[in-house]
Design an enzyme around this catalytic site. Structure first.
Site, PDB file in Angstrom:
ATOM      1  N   ARG A 257     -24.906 -58.626 -19.155  1.00  0.00           N
ATOM      2  CA  ARG A 257     -24.993 -58.193 -17.766  1.00  0.00           C
ATOM      3  C   ARG A 257     -23.575 -58.192 -17.194  1.00  0.00           C
ATOM      4  NH1 ARG A 257     -26.902 -62.709 -14.246  1.00  0.00           N
ATOM      5  NH2 ARG A 257     -24.748 -62.619 -13.548  1.00  0.00           N
ATOM      6  N   HIS A 261     -25.898 -60.906 -10.860  1.00  0.00           N
ATOM      7  CA  HIS A 261     -27.349 -60.825 -11.104  1.00  0.00           C
ATOM      8  C   HIS A 261     -27.978 -59.727 -10.239  1.00  0.00           C
ATOM      9  CE1 HIS A 261     -31.526 -61.883 -11.619  1.00  0.00           C
ATOM     10  NE2 HIS A 261     -31.633 -62.063 -10.323  1.00  0.00           N
ATOM     11  N   TYR A 270     -20.068 -68.914 -11.542  1.00  0.00           N
ATOM     12  CA  TYR A 270     -20.591 -69.654 -12.699  1.00  0.00           C
ATOM     13  C   TYR A 270     -20.186 -69.095 -14.070  1.00  0.00           C
ATOM     14  CZ  TYR A 270     -24.202 -66.047 -12.031  1.00  0.00           C
ATOM     15  OH  TYR A 270     -24.854 -64.854 -11.852  1.00  0.00           O
TER      16      TYR A 270
HETATM   17  C1  TPP Z   1     -41.829 -66.092 -11.312  1.00  0.00           C
HETATM   18  C2  TPP Z   1     -40.432 -65.961 -10.800  1.00  0.00           C
HETATM   19  N1  TPP Z   1     -39.641 -67.045 -10.762  1.00  0.00           N
HETATM   20  C3  TPP Z   1     -38.369 -66.917 -10.323  1.00  0.00           C
HETATM   21  C4  TPP Z   1     -37.899 -65.718  -9.881  1.00  0.00           C
HETATM   22  C5  TPP Z   1     -36.458 -65.581  -9.394  1.00  0.00           C
HETATM   23  N2  TPP Z   1     -35.711 -64.851 -10.419  1.00  0.00           N
HETATM   24  C6  TPP Z   1     -35.465 -63.549 -10.280  1.00  0.00           C
HETATM   25  S1  TPP Z   1     -34.651 -62.929 -11.587  1.00  0.00           S
HETATM   26  C7  TPP Z   1     -34.572 -64.428 -12.337  1.00  0.00           C
HETATM   27  C8  TPP Z   1     -33.883 -64.592 -13.663  1.00  0.00           C
HETATM   28  C9  TPP Z   1     -34.317 -63.591 -14.664  1.00  0.00           C
HETATM   29  O1  TPP Z   1     -33.502 -63.685 -15.805  1.00  0.00           O
HETATM   30  P1  TPP Z   1     -33.787 -62.808 -17.067  1.00  0.00           P
HETATM   31  O2  TPP Z   1     -35.223 -62.908 -17.431  1.00  0.00           O
HETATM   32  O3  TPP Z   1     -32.803 -63.169 -18.099  1.00  0.00           O
HETATM   33  O4  TPP Z   1     -33.571 -61.315 -16.543  1.00  0.00           O
HETATM   34  P2  TPP Z   1     -32.206 -60.649 -16.011  1.00  0.00           P
HETATM   35  O5  TPP Z   1     -32.155 -60.922 -14.541  1.00  0.00           O
HETATM   36  O6  TPP Z   1     -31.075 -61.265 -16.739  1.00  0.00           O
HETATM   37  O7  TPP Z   1     -32.370 -59.201 -16.269  1.00  0.00           O
HETATM   38  C10 TPP Z   1     -35.208 -65.393 -11.569  1.00  0.00           C
HETATM   39  C11 TPP Z   1     -35.326 -66.805 -11.956  1.00  0.00           C
HETATM   40  C12 TPP Z   1     -38.772 -64.623  -9.910  1.00  0.00           C
HETATM   41  N3  TPP Z   1     -38.392 -63.391  -9.538  1.00  0.00           N
HETATM   42  N4  TPP Z   1     -40.021 -64.756 -10.392  1.00  0.00           N
END
Ligand code: TPP
Ligand code: MG
Length: 351
Positions: A257, A261, A270
């Site tokens: 990425r 985020h 971080y």
């Molecule tokens: C059930 C839930 N818990 C927490 C969140 C907050 N949240 C949004 S994105 C994220 C991290 C996702 O990481 P990853 O699966 O690696 O996907 P990326 O963002 O790197 O594409 C979190 C914890 C959420 N959207 N849904």
């Protein structure tokens, strides 16, 4: 009694296009020149969309936006292998998949601008809405694959999630069901090394994410997620296998990425600049460009034309999105409950 080995597995890794733009001819899928050009054009278009979206967000014209910068090959490479009759269950970061499948870009801007009508998928496309709750789309995909198998439809289901998604119960339940029933589903994890501020090593102690599939009785493979040809080949093979009755496959696209985020995040808090710089050299777009240059498929004029066409198409999508009637506040609760709660009714009355 001596211990015996009663189970073992090996995880394959697929690389075809390297950082210098050279390919492994033995593994290279047979793609026409027109097809490769189209891939390149979609990489440029998706990146242009992404850049516009970030700018619009900064100007207060979009809500929070999740950039796909650096992950375009994982998204476009896999989407190229999907047939129109297959079903797609994305997470929230698959703008490259939507765009490749022909989802109207103005609707994507409409959605990120806070208007849910933008995510009501046109009837000619089999894409579920963006899924904001992490991982909940994965069991939905397994369920749809169960339906396809039951109906004997020759289709496959494909779902996308991140490295963080692999820690959710939804992931494990969906994998278990897909393995037990040998469902026609392809699981794509874009392992972009971060889940907001959680690094990959804190997400799982597994050496690879791909190996998790073996615990559920099907194949997992890791591919270079910045290599559009490797992603395309792995996805095409997995979709064919699913349609031929060979069951599920898990593809871990090893990518990065490049952006924050979302626009609500500041990744410099971080992670190091040195890490980002290492990955900049692996840019999926640059790599495909080098390959096309070496193959005589790229000229400066072509580049300029593709960029100009992309800018025109995205500008037009923005214009269209912003020319639409805004949603009516009275429709705010239309798709929440069958009958409005007393509190909702009061809010509507007070409008
Ligand atoms: C059930 C839930 N818990 C927490 C969140 C907050 N949240 C949004 S994105 C994220 C991290 C996702 O990481 P990853 O699966 O690696 O996907 P990326 O963002 O790197 O594409 C979190 C914890 C959420 N959207 N849904
Ligand atoms: Mg991630």
């Amino acid at each position: 009694m001596p211990e015996k080995i009663i189970g073992s597995f090996q995880v394959k890794r697929l690389d075809i296009l390297d950082e210098k733009g050279d390919v492994d001819n033995a593994l290279m899928p047979a793609l026409s020149e027109a097809y490769m050009r189209r891939m390149y054009e979609l990489l440029v278009l998706s990146r242009t969309f992404d850049q516009f979206a970030l700018n619009l967000q900064r100007e207060g014209r979009l809500g929070t936006y999740a950039s796909i910068l650096g992950q375009e090959a994982s998204q476009i490479g896999s989407a190229f292998a999907i047939e129109k009759t297959d079903w797609i269950f994305p997470s929230f970061r698959e703008m490259g998949v939507y765009i490749t499948m022909g989802y109207p870009m103005h609707m994507l801007f409409q959605y990120w601008g806070g208007d849910e009508r933008g995510i009501r998928c046109p009837d000619n496309l089999n894409i579920f809405p963006l899924c904001i709750p992490v991982g909940t789309q994965i069991p939905h995909a397994a369920g749809a694959a169960m339906a396809a198998k039951y109906r004997k439809d020759r289709i496959a289901v494909i779902t996308y999630f991140g490295d963080g998604g692999t820690s959710k119960g939804d992931f494990h339940e969906a994998f278990n069901m897909a393995g037990v029933f040998q469902l026609p589903v392809v699981f794509i994890c874009q392992n972009n090394q971060w889940a907001i501020s959680v690094p990959r090593k804190m997400q799982s102690a597994s050496e690879t994410l791909a190996q998790k599939a073996y615990a559920y009785g099907f194949e997992g493979i890791q591919v270079d997620g910045n290599d559009i040809f490797a992603v395309y080949k792995a996805t095409a093979d997995a979709l064919k296998k699913a349609k031929d009755g060979g069951g599920p496959t898990f593809i871990e696209c090893f990518t990065y990425r490049m952006s924050d985020h979302t626009t609500a995040d500041d990744a410099t808090r971080y992670r190091t600049t040195a890490e980002v710089e290492t990955w900049r050299l692996k840019d999926p777009l640059l790599r495909l460009k080098l390959f096309m240059e070496k193959s005589g498929l790229w000229t400066e004029k072509y580049q300029k034309d593709v960029e100009a066409e992309s800018r025109d198409a995205v500008s037009e999508a923005v214009r269209l999105a912003e020319s639409l009637e805004p949603p009516r506040p009275e429709d705010m609760f239309t798709y929440t409950y069958e009958r409005l709660t007393a509190r909702q009714r009061k809010q509507i009355e007070d409008l």
